[in-house]
Design a protein around this motif. Structure first.
Motif, PDB file in Angstrom:
ATOM      1  N   VAL A 282      -5.633   6.413   0.528  1.00 23.46           N
ATOM      2  CA  VAL A 282      -6.343   5.132   0.615  1.00 23.46           C
ATOM      3  C   VAL A 282      -5.404   3.983   0.324  1.00 23.46           C
ATOM      4  N   THR A 283      -4.660   4.087  -0.790  1.00 24.50           N
ATOM      5  CA  THR A 283      -3.784   2.998  -1.213  1.00 24.50           C
ATOM      6  C   THR A 283      -2.654   2.764  -0.235  1.00 24.50           C
ATOM      7  N   PHE A 284      -1.918   3.806   0.112  1.00 28.18           N
ATOM      8  CA  PHE A 284      -0.741   3.629   0.950  1.00 28.18           C
ATOM      9  C   PHE A 284      -1.107   3.526   2.430  1.00 28.18           C
ATOM     10  N   GLY A 285      -2.268   4.030   2.793  1.00 28.35           N
ATOM     11  CA  GLY A 285      -2.760   3.782   4.143  1.00 28.35           C
ATOM     12  C   GLY A 285      -3.062   2.318   4.348  1.00 28.35           C
ATOM     13  N   LEU A 286      -3.614   1.688   3.326  1.00 27.65           N
ATOM     14  CA  LEU A 286      -3.887   0.257   3.375  1.00 27.65           C
ATOM     15  C   LEU A 286      -2.601  -0.533   3.601  1.00 27.65           C
ATOM     16  N   ILE A 287      -1.554  -0.178   2.876  1.00 23.46           N
ATOM     17  CA  ILE A 287      -0.266  -0.874   3.023  1.00 23.46           C
ATOM     18  C   ILE A 287       0.313  -0.648   4.415  1.00 23.46           C
ATOM     19  N   LEU A 288       0.276   0.597   4.887  1.00 18.65           N
ATOM     20  CA  LEU A 288       0.842   0.928   6.198  1.00 18.65           C
ATOM     21  C   LEU A 288       0.067   0.295   7.349  1.00 18.65           C
ATOM     22  N   SER A 289      -1.222  -0.021   7.134  1.00 14.19           N
ATOM     23  CA  SER A 289      -2.024  -0.618   8.211  1.00 14.19           C
ATOM     24  C   SER A 289      -1.468  -1.968   8.647  1.00 14.19           C
ATOM     25  N   PHE A 290      -0.774  -2.665   7.761  1.00 12.45           N
ATOM     26  CA  PHE A 290      -0.182  -3.951   8.114  1.00 12.45           C
ATOM     27  C   PHE A 290       0.986  -3.791   9.091  1.00 12.45           C
ATOM     28  N   ILE A 291       1.487  -2.566   9.214  1.00 10.22           N
ATOM     29  CA  ILE A 291       2.583  -2.290  10.154  1.00 10.22           C
ATOM     30  C   ILE A 291       2.067  -1.546  11.378  1.00 10.22           C
ATOM     31  N   ILE A 292       1.301  -0.482  11.133  1.00 12.12           N
ATOM     32  CA  ILE A 292       0.911   0.430  12.216  1.00 12.12           C
ATOM     33  C   ILE A 292      -0.071  -0.215  13.188  1.00 12.12           C
ATOM     34  N   THR A 293      -1.086  -0.925  12.679  1.00  9.59           N
ATOM     35  CA  THR A 293      -2.097  -1.506  13.566  1.00  9.59           C
ATOM     36  C   THR A 293      -1.511  -2.543  14.530  1.00  9.59           C
ATOM     37  N   PRO A 294      -0.674  -3.489  14.069  1.00  6.82           N
ATOM     38  CA  PRO A 294      -0.048  -4.416  15.038  1.00  6.82           C
ATOM     39  C   PRO A 294       0.821  -3.708  16.081  1.00  6.82           C
ATOM     40  N   VAL A 295       1.471  -2.608  15.686  1.00  8.04           N
ATOM     41  CA  VAL A 295       2.294  -1.859  16.653  1.00  8.04           C
ATOM     42  C   VAL A 295       1.413  -1.253  17.739  1.00  8.04           C
ATOM     43  N   TRP A 296       0.284  -0.648  17.343  1.00  8.92           N
ATOM     44  CA  TRP A 296      -0.638  -0.100  18.342  1.00  8.92           C
ATOM     45  C   TRP A 296      -1.164  -1.198  19.264  1.00  8.92           C
ATOM     46  N   LEU A 297      -1.473  -2.342  18.712  1.00  7.64           N
ATOM     47  CA  LEU A 297      -1.959  -3.453  19.550  1.00  7.64           C
ATOM     48  C   LEU A 297      -0.892  -3.900  20.534  1.00  7.64           C
ATOM     49  N   GLN A 298       0.343  -3.872  20.100  1.00  6.64           N
ATOM     50  CA  GLN A 298       1.439  -4.239  21.002  1.00  6.64           C
ATOM     51  C   GLN A 298       1.543  -3.263  22.166  1.00  6.64           C
ATOM     52  N   PHE A 299       1.354  -1.974  21.899  1.00  4.33           N
ATOM     53  CA  PHE A 299       1.363  -0.978  22.963  1.00  4.33           C
ATOM     54  C   PHE A 299       0.202  -1.171  23.930  1.00  4.33           C
ATOM     55  N   ALA A 300      -0.926  -1.696  23.425  1.00  2.00           N
ATOM     56  CA  ALA A 300      -2.129  -1.831  24.248  1.00  2.00           C
ATOM     57  C   ALA A 300      -2.209  -3.176  24.953  1.00  2.00           C
ATOM     58  N   SER A 301      -1.210  -4.011  24.795  1.00  2.00           N
ATOM     59  CA  SER A 301      -1.259  -5.351  25.406  1.00  2.00           C
ATOM     60  C   SER A 301      -0.966  -5.293  26.898  1.00  2.00           C
TER      61      SER A 301
END
Length: 301
Positions: A282-301
Protein backbone atom coordinates in the motif's frame (compact mmCIF):
# COMPACT_ATOMS: atom_id res chain seq x y z
CA UNK A 1 -1.95 15.88 -14.56
CA UNK A 2 1.11 17.34 -12.82
CA UNK A 3 -1.10 19.72 -10.85
CA UNK A 4 -3.30 16.81 -9.74
CA UNK A 5 -0.24 14.79 -8.69
CA UNK A 6 1.03 17.78 -6.75
CA UNK A 7 -2.31 18.13 -4.94
CA UNK A 8 -2.39 14.40 -4.15
CA UNK A 9 1.14 14.57 -2.75
CA UNK A 10 0.37 17.63 -0.61
CA UNK A 11 -2.75 16.13 1.00
CA UNK A 12 -1.00 12.82 1.72
CA UNK A 13 2.07 14.62 3.07
CA UNK A 14 -0.07 16.75 5.39
CA UNK A 15 -1.72 13.59 6.73
CA UNK A 16 1.63 11.88 7.23
CA UNK A 17 3.12 14.90 9.02
CA UNK A 18 0.02 15.14 11.22
CA UNK A 19 0.71 11.56 12.25
CA UNK A 20 4.43 12.16 12.84
CA UNK A 21 3.77 15.31 14.89
CA UNK A 22 0.95 13.53 16.74
CA UNK A 23 -1.57 16.17 15.73
CA UNK A 24 -4.01 13.39 14.84
CA UNK A 25 -4.60 10.43 17.13
CA UNK A 26 -6.70 7.30 16.75
CA UNK A 27 -9.83 9.10 17.96
CA UNK A 28 -9.57 11.94 15.44
CA UNK A 29 -8.60 9.54 12.67
CA UNK A 30 -11.66 7.41 13.45
CA UNK A 31 -13.93 10.45 13.24
CA UNK A 32 -12.45 11.42 9.87
CA UNK A 33 -12.89 7.91 8.48
CA UNK A 34 -16.45 7.78 9.78
CA UNK A 35 -17.26 11.07 8.07
CA UNK A 36 -15.57 9.87 4.87
CA UNK A 37 -17.23 6.44 4.66
CA UNK A 38 -20.69 7.39 5.92
CA UNK A 39 -21.22 10.87 4.47
CA UNK A 40 -18.65 12.31 2.02
CA UNK A 41 -18.09 9.23 -0.17
CA UNK A 42 -21.79 8.20 -0.25
CA UNK A 43 -22.63 11.76 -1.34
CA UNK A 44 -20.02 11.47 -4.08
CA UNK A 45 -21.28 8.05 -5.18
CA UNK A 46 -24.95 9.13 -5.25
CA UNK A 47 -24.20 12.34 -7.16
CA UNK A 48 -21.88 10.53 -9.57
CA UNK A 49 -24.28 7.65 -10.17
CA UNK A 50 -27.21 9.96 -10.85
CA UNK A 51 -25.33 12.21 -13.29
CA UNK A 52 -22.90 9.78 -14.93
CA UNK A 53 -23.28 8.68 -18.52
CA UNK A 54 -23.75 4.91 -18.27
CA UNK A 55 -24.05 2.90 -21.48
CA UNK A 56 -22.98 -0.49 -22.80
CA UNK A 57 -19.49 0.78 -23.69
CA UNK A 58 -18.97 1.95 -20.12
CA UNK A 59 -20.24 -1.32 -18.63
CA UNK A 60 -18.01 -3.28 -21.02
CA UNK A 61 -15.06 -1.17 -19.92
CA UNK A 62 -15.82 -1.92 -16.25
CA UNK A 63 -16.08 -5.65 -16.99
CA UNK A 64 -12.78 -5.73 -18.87
CA UNK A 65 -11.09 -3.70 -16.11
CA UNK A 66 -12.29 -6.26 -13.57
CA UNK A 67 -11.04 -9.13 -15.74
CA UNK A 68 -7.60 -7.49 -16.02
CA UNK A 69 -7.36 -7.24 -12.23
CA UNK A 70 -8.49 -10.85 -11.80
CA UNK A 71 -6.00 -11.93 -14.47
CA UNK A 72 -3.16 -10.24 -12.57
CA UNK A 73 -4.34 -11.90 -9.36
CA UNK A 74 -4.31 -15.35 -11.02
CA UNK A 75 -0.80 -14.76 -12.39
CA UNK A 76 0.40 -13.68 -8.94
CA UNK A 77 -1.20 -16.81 -7.45
CA UNK A 78 0.78 -19.09 -9.76
CA UNK A 79 3.98 -17.10 -9.14
CA UNK A 80 3.45 -17.46 -5.40
CA UNK A 81 2.86 -21.21 -5.85
CA UNK A 82 5.98 -21.51 -8.02
CA UNK A 83 8.04 -19.75 -5.34
CA UNK A 84 6.44 -21.97 -2.68
CA UNK A 85 5.39 -19.01 -0.57
CA UNK A 86 3.49 -19.68 2.63
CA UNK A 87 -0.31 -19.53 2.71
CA UNK A 88 -0.36 -16.16 4.46
CA UNK A 89 1.79 -14.47 1.79
CA UNK A 90 -0.05 -16.25 -1.04
CA UNK A 91 -3.39 -14.83 0.14
CA UNK A 92 -1.90 -11.32 0.30
CA UNK A 93 -0.63 -11.75 -3.27
CA UNK A 94 -4.08 -12.76 -4.54
CA UNK A 95 -6.13 -10.15 -2.64
CA UNK A 96 -3.87 -7.13 -3.07
CA UNK A 97 -3.19 -8.06 -6.69
CA UNK A 98 -6.91 -7.79 -7.50
CA UNK A 99 -8.07 -4.82 -5.41
CA UNK A 100 -6.91 -1.35 -6.48
CA UNK A 101 -7.19 2.09 -4.90
CA UNK A 102 -9.65 3.12 -7.61
CA UNK A 103 -11.56 5.81 -5.66
CA UNK A 104 -9.37 7.51 -3.05
CA UNK A 105 -6.40 7.73 -5.41
CA UNK A 106 -7.92 6.90 -8.79
CA UNK A 107 -10.44 9.74 -8.74
CA UNK A 108 -7.92 12.61 -8.39
CA UNK A 109 -5.64 10.97 -10.97
CA UNK A 110 -8.50 10.68 -13.48
CA UNK A 111 -9.71 14.25 -12.82
CA UNK A 112 -6.18 15.55 -13.31
CA UNK A 113 -5.57 13.63 -16.53
CA UNK A 114 -8.99 13.73 -18.20
CA UNK A 115 -10.93 16.50 -16.45
CA UNK A 116 -14.02 16.66 -14.25
CA UNK A 117 -16.21 15.10 -16.96
CA UNK A 118 -15.00 11.61 -16.00
CA UNK A 119 -15.27 12.04 -12.24
CA UNK A 120 -18.83 10.65 -12.15
CA UNK A 121 -17.84 7.57 -14.13
CA UNK A 122 -15.01 6.86 -11.69
CA UNK A 123 -17.32 6.41 -8.70
CA UNK A 124 -19.45 3.86 -10.59
CA UNK A 125 -16.36 2.09 -11.91
CA UNK A 126 -15.03 1.88 -8.36
CA UNK A 127 -18.16 0.17 -7.06
CA UNK A 128 -18.37 -2.33 -9.92
CA UNK A 129 -14.66 -3.19 -10.06
CA UNK A 130 -13.55 -2.70 -6.44
CA UNK A 131 -16.42 -2.08 -3.99
CA UNK A 132 -18.68 -5.04 -4.81
CA UNK A 133 -15.78 -7.53 -5.32
CA UNK A 134 -14.35 -6.35 -1.98
CA UNK A 135 -17.66 -7.16 -0.29
CA UNK A 136 -17.35 -10.75 -1.60
CA UNK A 137 -13.65 -11.09 -0.80
CA UNK A 138 -13.87 -9.98 2.85
CA UNK A 139 -16.02 -12.92 4.07
CA UNK A 140 -13.77 -15.32 2.14
CA UNK A 141 -10.66 -13.89 3.83
CA UNK A 142 -12.25 -14.12 7.27
CA UNK A 143 -13.35 -17.70 6.63
CA UNK A 144 -9.81 -18.66 5.55
CA UNK A 145 -8.50 -17.19 8.79
CA UNK A 146 -10.90 -19.40 10.73
CA UNK A 147 -12.65 -16.44 12.35
CA UNK A 148 -15.90 -16.74 10.42
CA UNK A 149 -17.64 -19.09 8.02
CA UNK A 150 -18.24 -17.93 4.47
CA UNK A 151 -21.84 -17.57 3.40
CA UNK A 152 -23.68 -15.74 0.64
CA UNK A 153 -25.96 -14.29 3.31
CA UNK A 154 -22.94 -12.65 4.96
CA UNK A 155 -21.93 -11.13 1.62
CA UNK A 156 -25.41 -9.77 0.94
CA UNK A 157 -25.67 -8.46 4.48
CA UNK A 158 -22.32 -6.68 4.13
CA UNK A 159 -23.36 -5.14 0.81
CA UNK A 160 -26.62 -3.75 2.15
CA UNK A 161 -24.90 -2.39 5.25
CA UNK A 162 -22.43 -0.46 3.08
CA UNK A 163 -23.36 3.24 2.66
CA UNK A 164 -21.43 3.27 -0.62
CA UNK A 165 -23.38 0.37 -2.13
CA UNK A 166 -26.69 1.80 -0.91
CA UNK A 167 -25.77 5.16 -2.45
CA UNK A 168 -25.06 3.39 -5.75
CA UNK A 169 -28.44 1.62 -5.67
CA UNK A 170 -30.28 4.85 -4.77
CA UNK A 171 -28.49 6.77 -7.50
CA UNK A 172 -29.56 4.25 -10.14
CA UNK A 173 -33.09 4.09 -8.71
CA UNK A 174 -33.55 7.86 -9.04
CA UNK A 175 -32.24 7.74 -12.62
CA UNK A 176 -35.30 5.67 -13.57
CA UNK A 177 -37.82 7.89 -11.83
CA UNK A 178 -40.29 9.65 -14.17
CA UNK A 179 -38.97 13.06 -13.08
CA UNK A 180 -35.66 14.89 -13.01
CA UNK A 181 -34.15 16.24 -9.79
CA UNK A 182 -33.20 19.93 -10.26
CA UNK A 183 -29.46 20.55 -10.13
CA UNK A 184 -30.01 23.18 -7.41
CA UNK A 185 -31.01 20.42 -4.98
CA UNK A 186 -27.63 18.76 -5.52
CA UNK A 187 -25.68 21.84 -4.37
CA UNK A 188 -25.20 20.79 -0.71
CA UNK A 189 -24.58 17.19 -1.80
CA UNK A 190 -21.88 18.31 -4.23
CA UNK A 191 -20.28 20.45 -1.53
CA UNK A 192 -20.18 17.43 0.76
CA UNK A 193 -18.80 15.25 -2.03
CA UNK A 194 -15.99 17.72 -2.73
CA UNK A 195 -14.57 17.05 0.74
CA UNK A 196 -14.17 13.32 0.00
CA UNK A 197 -10.94 13.48 -1.99
CA UNK A 198 -8.86 15.67 0.37
CA UNK A 199 -10.14 13.81 3.44
CA UNK A 200 -9.43 10.42 1.83
CA UNK A 201 -5.89 11.43 0.82
CA UNK A 202 -5.28 12.91 4.27
CA UNK A 203 -6.43 9.61 5.82
CA UNK A 204 -4.06 7.68 3.55
CA UNK A 205 -1.22 9.90 4.74
CA UNK A 206 -2.12 9.22 8.38
CA UNK A 207 -1.99 5.47 7.73
CA UNK A 208 1.33 5.50 5.83
CA UNK A 209 4.29 3.71 7.41
CA UNK A 210 7.80 4.50 6.14
CA UNK A 211 9.91 3.21 9.03
CA UNK A 212 11.19 0.17 7.18
CA UNK A 213 10.98 -1.36 3.74
CA UNK A 214 10.38 -4.95 4.84
CA UNK A 215 10.22 -7.94 2.50
CA UNK A 216 11.15 -5.80 -0.49
CA UNK A 217 11.38 -8.69 -2.99
CA UNK A 218 7.80 -9.81 -2.40
CA UNK A 219 6.65 -6.18 -2.29
CA UNK A 220 8.11 -5.37 -5.70
CA UNK A 221 6.83 -8.65 -7.15
CA UNK A 222 3.28 -7.99 -5.96
CA UNK A 223 3.34 -4.37 -7.13
CA UNK A 224 4.65 -5.50 -10.53
CA UNK A 225 1.60 -7.72 -10.87
CA UNK A 226 -0.88 -5.06 -9.80
CA UNK A 227 0.63 -1.99 -11.46
CA UNK A 228 2.37 -3.47 -14.53
CA UNK A 229 0.84 -6.84 -15.47
CA UNK A 230 -2.82 -5.80 -15.00
CA UNK A 231 -2.54 -2.57 -17.06
CA UNK A 232 -0.40 -4.43 -19.63
CA UNK A 233 -3.26 -6.91 -20.13
CA UNK A 234 -5.66 -3.98 -20.61
CA UNK A 235 -3.22 -2.21 -22.92
CA UNK A 236 -3.01 -5.27 -25.18
CA UNK A 237 -6.79 -5.84 -25.18
CA UNK A 238 -7.57 -2.23 -26.12
CA UNK A 239 -4.99 -2.04 -28.89
CA UNK A 240 -5.75 -5.46 -30.39
CA UNK A 241 -9.55 -5.60 -30.05
CA UNK A 242 -10.66 -1.95 -29.92
CA UNK A 243 -8.01 -0.39 -32.16
CA UNK A 244 -6.54 2.09 -29.69
CA UNK A 245 -7.29 4.33 -26.74
CA UNK A 246 -9.92 7.00 -26.27
CA UNK A 247 -10.49 8.91 -23.02
CA UNK A 248 -12.83 6.23 -21.63
CA UNK A 249 -10.16 3.56 -22.03
CA UNK A 250 -7.52 5.94 -20.66
CA UNK A 251 -9.68 6.23 -17.55
CA UNK A 252 -9.73 2.44 -17.32
CA UNK A 253 -5.95 2.31 -17.75
CA UNK A 254 -5.44 4.78 -14.89
CA UNK A 255 -7.77 2.81 -12.64
CA UNK A 256 -6.28 -0.59 -13.46
CA UNK A 257 -2.76 0.73 -12.79
CA UNK A 258 -3.68 2.00 -9.31
CA UNK A 259 -1.76 0.53 -6.33
CA UNK A 260 -3.43 -1.93 -3.91
CA UNK A 261 -6.42 -0.90 -1.82
CA UNK A 262 -5.83 0.48 1.69
CA UNK A 263 -8.92 -1.31 3.04
CA UNK A 264 -7.54 -4.60 1.71
CA UNK A 265 -4.50 -4.25 3.95
CA UNK A 266 -6.73 -3.50 6.95
CA UNK A 267 -8.78 -6.67 6.39
CA UNK A 268 -5.68 -8.84 5.92
CA UNK A 269 -4.24 -7.46 9.15
CA UNK A 270 -7.48 -8.17 11.00
CA UNK A 271 -7.52 -11.73 9.61
CA UNK A 272 -3.95 -12.38 10.80
CA UNK A 273 -2.30 -12.82 7.41
CA UNK A 274 0.99 -11.23 6.24
CA UNK A 275 0.09 -7.70 7.37
CA UNK A 276 3.62 -6.31 6.96
CA UNK A 277 3.62 -7.21 3.26
CA UNK A 278 0.10 -5.79 2.81
CA UNK A 279 1.11 -2.48 4.42
CA UNK A 280 4.31 -2.35 2.36
CA UNK A 281 2.51 -2.71 -0.97
CA UNK A 282 0.00 0.00 0.00
CA UNK A 283 2.68 2.48 1.07
CA UNK A 284 5.21 1.93 -1.69
CA UNK A 285 2.56 1.35 -4.32
CA UNK A 286 1.29 4.82 -3.53
CA UNK A 287 4.77 6.28 -4.08
CA UNK A 288 5.32 4.32 -7.31
CA UNK A 289 1.94 5.46 -8.71
CA UNK A 290 3.42 8.93 -9.24
CA UNK A 291 5.82 7.34 -11.75
CA UNK A 292 4.01 4.34 -13.21
CA UNK A 293 0.60 5.90 -13.95
CA UNK A 294 1.98 8.84 -16.02
CA UNK A 295 4.15 6.36 -17.97
CA UNK A 296 1.10 4.24 -18.84
CA UNK A 297 -0.78 7.36 -19.92
CA UNK A 298 2.12 8.30 -22.15
CA UNK A 299 1.94 4.90 -23.84
CA UNK A 300 -1.82 5.35 -24.35
CA UNK A 301 -1.58 8.83 -25.88
Amino acid sequence: MLLAMYSIFVFIFIGYMAKILRLVGNRQSGILLGFLLNFALPAQVFNGTYHAMVNLDFLLMCFIGLLCNIGAGIILFFIAKLLRLDKSTLIVFCVMGVLGNTLYLGLPFVKGALGDAYANQVVIYDQFVTGIPFAFIVPIIMSLSGKNKFSIFAVIKRLFKSPLFLSLICGFAFRFMPFHIPDELFTPLKSLAQTATPVALFAIGVQMELKAFLDWKHTLLLLSGKMIIAPLILFCIVNVIFGGFNDLWRMALIEVSMPPLVSGAAILLAAGFNGKLALNVVTFGLILSFIITPVWLQFAS
